[in-house]
Design a protein around this motif. Structure first.
Motif, PDB file in Angstrom:
ATOM      1  N   ALA A   1       0.827  -1.208   0.000  1.00 42.40           N
ATOM      2  CA  ALA A   1       0.000   0.000   0.000  1.00 42.40           C
ATOM      3  C   ALA A   1       0.861   1.257   0.000  1.00 42.40           C
ATOM      4  O   ALA A   1       0.625   2.188  -0.781  1.00 42.40           O
ATOM      5  CB  ALA A   1      -0.938  -0.009   1.197  1.00 42.40           C
ATOM      6  N   GLY A   2       1.854   1.306   0.886  1.00 43.64           N
ATOM      7  CA  GLY A   2       2.710   2.483   0.950  1.00 43.64           C
ATOM      8  C   GLY A   2       3.475   2.717  -0.334  1.00 43.64           C
ATOM      9  O   GLY A   2       3.607   3.863  -0.801  1.00 43.64           O
ATOM     10  N   THR A   3       3.975   1.640  -0.938  1.00 46.64           N
ATOM     11  CA  THR A   3       4.728   1.775  -2.185  1.00 46.64           C
ATOM     12  C   THR A   3       3.828   2.225  -3.329  1.00 46.64           C
ATOM     13  O   THR A   3       4.179   3.115  -4.113  1.00 46.64           O
ATOM     14  CB  THR A   3       5.408   0.445  -2.532  1.00 46.64           C
ATOM     15  OG1 THR A   3       6.315   0.095  -1.472  1.00 46.64           O
ATOM     16  CG2 THR A   3       6.195   0.551  -3.827  1.00 46.64           C
ATOM     17  N   ALA A   4       2.639   1.628  -3.431  1.00 46.54           N
ATOM     18  CA  ALA A   4       1.706   2.041  -4.476  1.00 46.54           C
ATOM     19  C   ALA A   4       1.296   3.498  -4.270  1.00 46.54           C
ATOM     20  O   ALA A   4       1.150   4.261  -5.241  1.00 46.54           O
ATOM     21  CB  ALA A   4       0.478   1.134  -4.468  1.00 46.54           C
ATOM     22  N   LEU A   5       1.101   3.902  -3.020  1.00 44.27           N
ATOM     23  CA  LEU A   5       0.733   5.279  -2.727  1.00 44.27           C
ATOM     24  C   LEU A   5       1.857   6.235  -3.106  1.00 44.27           C
ATOM     25  O   LEU A   5       1.596   7.305  -3.681  1.00 44.27           O
ATOM     26  CB  LEU A   5       0.390   5.410  -1.244  1.00 44.27           C
ATOM     27  CG  LEU A   5       0.136   6.824  -0.724  1.00 44.27           C
ATOM     28  CD1 LEU A   5      -0.989   7.506  -1.482  1.00 44.27           C
ATOM     29  CD2 LEU A   5      -0.166   6.788   0.777  1.00 44.27           C
ATOM     30  N   ALA A   6       3.094   5.888  -2.777  1.00 45.62           N
ATOM     31  CA  ALA A   6       4.218   6.751  -3.141  1.00 45.62           C
ATOM     32  C   ALA A   6       4.257   6.979  -4.655  1.00 45.62           C
ATOM     33  O   ALA A   6       4.444   8.111  -5.127  1.00 45.62           O
ATOM     34  CB  ALA A   6       5.528   6.138  -2.654  1.00 45.62           C
ATOM     35  N   ARG A   7       4.070   5.909  -5.424  1.00 41.29           N
ATOM     36  CA  ARG A   7       4.058   6.056  -6.884  1.00 41.29           C
ATOM     37  C   ARG A   7       2.907   6.955  -7.338  1.00 41.29           C
ATOM     38  O   ARG A   7       3.067   7.780  -8.249  1.00 41.29           O
ATOM     39  CB  ARG A   7       3.936   4.680  -7.540  1.00 41.29           C
ATOM     40  CG  ARG A   7       5.142   3.764  -7.381  1.00 41.29           C
ATOM     41  CD  ARG A   7       4.995   2.574  -8.310  1.00 41.29           C
ATOM     42  NE  ARG A   7       6.082   1.619  -8.166  1.00 41.29           N
ATOM     43  CZ  ARG A   7       5.963   0.422  -7.587  1.00 41.29           C
ATOM     44  NH1 ARG A   7       4.779   0.036  -7.083  1.00 41.29           N
ATOM     45  NH2 ARG A   7       6.982  -0.398  -7.508  1.00 41.29           N
ATOM     46  N   GLU A   8       1.735   6.777  -6.732  1.00 38.48           N
ATOM     47  CA  GLU A   8       0.574   7.571  -7.118  1.00 38.48           C
ATOM     48  C   GLU A   8       0.790   9.050  -6.802  1.00 38.48           C
ATOM     49  O   GLU A   8       0.431   9.923  -7.609  1.00 38.48           O
ATOM     50  CB  GLU A   8      -0.670   7.053  -6.386  1.00 38.48           C
ATOM     51  CG  GLU A   8      -1.932   7.855  -6.619  1.00 38.48           C
ATOM     52  CD  GLU A   8      -2.462   7.797  -8.034  1.00 38.48           C
ATOM     53  OE1 GLU A   8      -3.322   8.645  -8.377  1.00 38.48           O
ATOM     54  OE2 GLU A   8      -2.033   6.915  -8.811  1.00 38.48           O
ATOM     55  N   LEU A   9       1.383   9.345  -5.661  1.00 38.34           N
ATOM     56  CA  LEU A   9       1.642  10.732  -5.302  1.00 38.34           C
ATOM     57  C   LEU A   9       2.646  11.378  -6.251  1.00 38.34           C
ATOM     58  O   LEU A   9       2.492  12.545  -6.636  1.00 38.34           O
ATOM     59  CB  LEU A   9       2.138  10.810  -3.861  1.00 38.34           C
ATOM     60  CG  LEU A   9       1.093  10.492  -2.788  1.00 38.34           C
ATOM     61  CD1 LEU A   9       1.761  10.287  -1.429  1.00 38.34           C
ATOM     62  CD2 LEU A   9       0.043  11.601  -2.696  1.00 38.34           C
ATOM     63  N   VAL A  10       3.676  10.644  -6.637  1.00 40.11           N
ATOM     64  CA  VAL A  10       4.631  11.161  -7.621  1.00 40.11           C
ATOM     65  C   VAL A  10       3.918  11.429  -8.941  1.00 40.11           C
ATOM     66  O   VAL A  10       4.140  12.468  -9.591  1.00 40.11           O
ATOM     67  CB  VAL A  10       5.799  10.175  -7.808  1.00 40.11           C
ATOM     68  CG1 VAL A  10       6.649  10.565  -9.022  1.00 40.11           C
ATOM     69  CG2 VAL A  10       6.674  10.134  -6.553  1.00 40.11           C
ATOM     70  N   ARG A  11       3.060  10.494  -9.345  1.00 44.04           N
ATOM     71  CA  ARG A  11       2.317  10.680 -10.592  1.00 44.04           C
ATOM     72  C   ARG A  11       1.489  11.952 -10.555  1.00 44.04           C
ATOM     73  O   ARG A  11       1.310  12.618 -11.592  1.00 44.04           O
ATOM     74  CB  ARG A  11       1.408   9.470 -10.831  1.00 44.04           C
ATOM     75  CG  ARG A  11       0.733   9.443 -12.188  1.00 44.04           C
ATOM     76  CD  ARG A  11      -0.280   8.310 -12.299  1.00 44.04           C
ATOM     77  NE  ARG A  11      -1.444   8.537 -11.447  1.00 44.04           N
ATOM     78  CZ  ARG A  11      -2.434   9.373 -11.756  1.00 44.04           C
ATOM     79  NH1 ARG A  11      -2.398  10.081 -12.868  1.00 44.04           N
ATOM     80  NH2 ARG A  11      -3.454   9.511 -10.928  1.00 44.04           N
ATOM     81  N   ARG A  12       1.030  12.313  -9.364  1.00 44.21           N
ATOM     82  CA  ARG A  12       0.230  13.528  -9.204  1.00 44.21           C
ATOM     83  C   ARG A  12       1.081  14.778  -9.006  1.00 44.21           C
ATOM     84  O   ARG A  12       0.549  15.870  -8.797  1.00 44.21           O
ATOM     85  CB  ARG A  12      -0.727  13.363  -8.019  1.00 44.21           C
ATOM     86  CG  ARG A  12      -1.771  12.265  -8.213  1.00 44.21           C
ATOM     87  CD  ARG A  12      -2.726  12.188  -7.046  1.00 44.21           C
ATOM     88  NE  ARG A  12      -3.696  11.103  -7.205  1.00 44.21           N
ATOM     89  CZ  ARG A  12      -4.930  11.120  -6.704  1.00 44.21           C
ATOM     90  NH1 ARG A  12      -5.358  12.166  -5.995  1.00 44.21           N
ATOM     91  NH2 ARG A  12      -5.740  10.105  -6.886  1.00 44.21           N
ATOM     92  N   GLY A  13       2.395  14.608  -9.041  1.00 46.84           N
ATOM     93  CA  GLY A  13       3.284  15.762  -9.000  1.00 46.84           C
ATOM     94  C   GLY A  13       3.785  16.165  -7.631  1.00 46.84           C
ATOM     95  O   GLY A  13       4.359  17.254  -7.474  1.00 46.84           O
ATOM     96  N   HIS A  14       3.637  15.304  -6.610  1.00 49.43           N
ATOM     97  CA  HIS A  14       4.056  15.670  -5.261  1.00 49.43           C
ATOM     98  C   HIS A  14       5.475  15.184  -4.965  1.00 49.43           C
ATOM     99  O   HIS A  14       5.845  14.068  -5.372  1.00 49.43           O
ATOM    100  CB  HIS A  14       3.114  15.055  -4.226  1.00 49.43           C
ATOM    101  CG  HIS A  14       1.701  15.513  -4.341  1.00 49.43           C
ATOM    102  ND1 HIS A  14       1.297  16.794  -4.042  1.00 49.43           N
ATOM    103  CD2 HIS A  14       0.582  14.850  -4.744  1.00 49.43           C
ATOM    104  CE1 HIS A  14       0.002  16.908  -4.235  1.00 49.43           C
ATOM    105  NE2 HIS A  14      -0.461  15.745  -4.665  1.00 49.43           N
ATOM    106  N   PRO A  15       6.269  15.963  -4.225  1.00 50.15           N
ATOM    107  CA  PRO A  15       7.510  15.426  -3.663  1.00 50.15           C
ATOM    108  C   PRO A  15       7.143  14.388  -2.604  1.00 50.15           C
ATOM    109  O   PRO A  15       6.239  14.630  -1.789  1.00 50.15           O
ATOM    110  CB  PRO A  15       8.187  16.637  -3.019  1.00 50.15           C
ATOM    111  CG  PRO A  15       7.422  17.835  -3.458  1.00 50.15           C
ATOM    112  CD  PRO A  15       6.055  17.379  -3.862  1.00 50.15           C
ATOM    113  N   VAL A  16       7.846  13.264  -2.593  1.00 48.76           N
ATOM    114  CA  VAL A  16       7.452  12.151  -1.728  1.00 48.76           C
ATOM    115  C   VAL A  16       8.650  11.607  -0.964  1.00 48.76           C
ATOM    116  O   VAL A  16       9.718  11.368  -1.538  1.00 48.76           O
ATOM    117  CB  VAL A  16       6.805  11.014  -2.549  1.00 48.76           C
ATOM    118  CG1 VAL A  16       6.455   9.833  -1.645  1.00 48.76           C
ATOM    119  CG2 VAL A  16       5.568  11.513  -3.273  1.00 48.76           C
TER     120      VAL A  16
END
Length: 316
Positions: free
Chosen positions: A17-32
């Motif tokens: 979950a955390g890894t998938a979320l990190a990828r999704e946040l990057v896709r949305r343009g956020h520093p992670v």
């Protein structure tokens, strides 16, 4: 911070979950920043890996330093949850309060307890009687109290059982897909003719990211986008068609070791086995209406999961 810099989003826990979320946040343009005890693992584009023990005050504070939003996706060994998860909550709540970050918590359906097959919505009563169910309910009460009291801005996203690429430790994960693809024995937990909700790991990620971006959802529980429930037998039939071979389904009418789940795990899981002896139907329509999201069709999730497991088995 420059005028063009975007606020930092910190993901606590680097499991599926955390890894998938990190990828999704990057896709949305956020520093992670992705946090776990070791700060190691496969490099992810746009993601800073960070080592911290968030069960300690110092570790949690270091992990969320500079964050606008923190996501609590940490889990621990099943036999350690009742002891360790409250300690993690205490440290993480103190840390986000100190730095002023919003907190998005990945949650389970455990607080509802046995429902007799009733559809679970955010308005369903919390009637857990198991140790882990009561523990989760107590944690959630404390999260929501912290929000009400103005100590931290908190929102909870509940998920059904995970399914998807990289999901191994799930009842629809490493015990099912490898056996389906190689001709092994596939466990049929409890009554596989009962409807059972499964949440795509990608929908978990998208749902949590949306809660992180939309503070108007704070202060309550949301059910993350989840495809309509079907029976587990129907899910296994979908997997069978994609595997291209008949499944050998072995009934597992009670908690006992199987596949990647050893005796220690199953002894702890026994109190939660009601999830396979009554319907588990989760309704996420409130989230879908509020945030304009729809869950991934289950067939698409099974397609992606079978493909990932086939590649994973080829690498072993």
């Amino acid at each position: 911070m420059t005028a063009t810099a975007r606020p930092l989003h910190v993901v606590l826990g680097s499991g599926p979950a955390g890894t998938a979320l990190a990828r999704e946040l990057v896709r949305r343009g956020h520093p992670v920043r992705l946090v776990d005890r070791k700060g190691e693992g496969t490099a992810l584009d746009g993601v800073e890996r960070f080592a911290a023990d968030v069960s300690t005050t110092e570790g949690a504070r270091a992990a969320v330093d500079g964050a606008a939003v923190a996501y609590h996706c940490v889990n621990v060994g099943y036999h350690l949850q009742v002891e360790v998860m409250p300690r993690i909550q205490e440290a993480v709540l103190a840390a986000v309060e100190a730095v002023g970050a919003r907190l998005v918590v990945l949650d389970t359906l455990y607080p509802y307890g046995e429902t007799g097959g009733a559809v679970m919505t955010e308005d369903s009563p919390w009637r857990a009687t198991t140790r882990k169910g009561r523990m989760r309910a107590e944690l959630d009460e404390k999260y929501l109290a912290a929000h009400r009291e103005g100590r931290a801005r908190v929102v909870l996203g509940r998920s059904a059982d995970f399914v998807g690429p990289e999901v191994l430790s799930s009842t629809l994960g490493g015990a099912v897909f490898p056996a389906a693809l190689t001709g092994g024995e596939v466990p049929g937990l409890g009554d596989i003719d009962l409807p059972h909700s499964y949440t795509s790991i990608e929908d978990v990620a998208a749902g949590l990211a949306t809660l992180g971006e939309r503070p108007e959802g704070d202060g309550r529980v949301w059910h993350l986008p989840t495809a309509p429930a079907v029976t587990t037998r129907e899910v296994l039939t979908m997997i069978e068609k994609r595997a291209g071979r008949p499944l050998t389904i072995v009934p597992v009418p009670e908690a006992r070791p199987f596949g990647p789940f050893d005796a220690e795990f199953m002894a702890e899981y026994a109190e939660m086995f009601y999830q396979h002896t009554e319907p588990q139907i989760m309704d996420s329509s409130a989230f879908e209406r509020a945030f304009g999201m729809t869950p991934t069709p289950l067939a698409e999730t099974i397609d992606a999961t079978v493909a990932w497991y086939a590649e994973w088995l080829g690498r072993r």
